[in-house]
Design an enzyme around this catalytic site. Sequence first.
Site, short mmCIF file in Angstrom:
data_model
loop_
_atom_site.label_atom_id
_atom_site.label_comp_id
_atom_site.label_asym_id
_atom_site.label_seq_id
_atom_site.Cartn_x
_atom_site.Cartn_y
_atom_site.Cartn_z
N LYS A 116 0.83 -1.22 0.00
CA LYS A 116 0.00 0.00 0.00
C LYS A 116 0.85 1.26 0.00
CE LYS A 116 -4.01 -2.17 1.92
NZ LYS A 116 -5.15 -2.14 2.76
N GLU A 200 -2.63 6.91 7.76
CA GLU A 200 -3.47 7.72 6.87
C GLU A 200 -4.43 8.53 7.73
OE1 GLU A 200 -5.89 5.33 4.32
OE2 GLU A 200 -4.19 4.67 3.13
N HIS A 235 -14.75 -3.59 8.45
CA HIS A 235 -14.04 -3.22 7.21
C HIS A 235 -14.12 -4.29 6.13
CE1 HIS A 235 -12.64 0.10 9.53
NE2 HIS A 235 -11.88 -0.63 10.30
N ARG A 292 -6.80 -8.18 -9.18
CA ARG A 292 -7.43 -9.50 -9.39
C ARG A 292 -8.93 -9.30 -9.58
NH1 ARG A 292 -10.18 -9.36 -4.72
NH2 ARG A 292 -9.12 -8.45 -2.94
#
Length: 511
Positions: A116, A200, A235, A292
């Site tokens: 990430k 973040e 999540h 994917r």
Amino acid sequence: MVKKVVIANRGEIAVRIIRSCREMGIVSVALFSDADRMSKHVMLADEAYYIGPAPSSESYLKIDKIIETALACGADAVHPGYGFLSENTEFARKCEAAGITFIGPRAETIERMGDKISARRSMIEAGVPVVPGIERKLESVEEAARVCREIGFPVILKAASGGGGKGMRLIRCESDVEEAYTTARSEALSSFGDETVYIEKYIEEPHHIEFQILGDKYGNVIHLYDRECSIQRRHQKVVEESPSPFITPELRQKMGQTAVAAAKAVDYVGAGTIEFLVDKDYNYYFLEMNTRLQVEHPVTEEVLGLDLVKEQIYIASGEPLHLKQSDIVQRRHSIECRVCAEDADNNFMPSPGLINQVTEPNGLGVRVDSYVYEGYEIPIYYDPMVAKLIVWATTREYAIERMRAALDEYKITGIKTNISYLNAIMHTPDFVRGGYDTAFLEKNDEIISRYRKENQPGDTDEGLVEDMTMIAALVNWVMLEEGTIGTPIPQPTGTLNRWREFGKRKGMTGI
Ligand code: ADP
């Protein structure tokens, strides 16, 4: 064109891929572990090979064993599905080295977008807006605390190699930093073998909206529009729909163009997904890219009338995209519910075990991507998702009505499922209005529980009712057979077998 595809996966996605292969005249090869000898993908494929014991680390994640099997059976391609090895760079590299086409992007792209932190760097370079945060690994608690202060609370601590919502911690104040840092790192290490974490800004009550993209080997990239995935538990997505009821047509066009730019920036080849978070004020930020097929890909297929697995196979075979951006029009509305063997009344504990009865819904606009059947025992080793129920209709309102009716029709007994929970979501006013965000399930917890209590019997009761119905049907059939009532009517063998099986399981004799 590839001729023989090994499916390095199991469950509904293996079945899904086999079906597209069959339509295309491609030979499909299933792989199975000890726990999957009786799985539907094994029965459906043209060929099937055993690859090891039940734990996935000893079977579906065994790179060398899978490649060896693919070579031995003369396959020229491997489809990894989602999960397992689908985003594993080593697997993609080893397939190519063995002369087997990996149906997915190049290994370098998986590597670049799988981390990430490096994905954020690539997107910033490409001018794509990313969630405010850092693009480096955190080295200490002190550094974490300093960065939190700089960005401003609340923040979210994330694992660089994360997935499935794991290794993520929300930090609302300075006193939470140390514990969040320690637990996120150890969860990241145990789940992904990499303890790298970064920070973040936490976007309050965002919308998770993603864009499907397709890229060929000649630099052409198109997007296939959006999917709204904000109904999440811990999540993890539970319900998805397309188009998103939140974004405006203008924003949709803009985000689509950004998604294409993002994919072009990394020379993307294959089917991929650019995930965005959208805040209350309609600002959007790149979240991550999935290199994917996604679990929720069918809603895009139903809206556009496309087969994404076929598109993946054409691209991997070296064909240029046969669709232009202007060919892609969102004509319908589609919703997907993830049906899981879980106990919604007991913190969504997995509920593996023997399936007594399955009655799948059917009819116009109803699709079930499933792999379970009556008498099948769901293994404890894998994901608890047993099916995806997908509907399409001309409008969102009709799609919700159709989903409710389909969920009413859906019966699985013997195990606990989340079907009544999904149905409650479909009746929640916030969902019906649309425009919900990722806090939806938390905010509506009470409404959902009340709806379930008032309108739907618990799964155990449902099982009992099903059993009673089956007994009544069986008694009726025995009486018909004996001539006690009326004249025997010829019954379809399938139905009789089901009654006989049911009777045997309940210890009834003479049937
Ligand atoms: P994973 O790869 O584990 O699925 P993602 O980065 O895709 O993790 O995030 C999963 C979900 O977590 C998002 O859909 C969203 O609900 C929440 N999330 C992630 N990052 C943020 C953020 N910066 N602010 C608010 N919510 C976030």
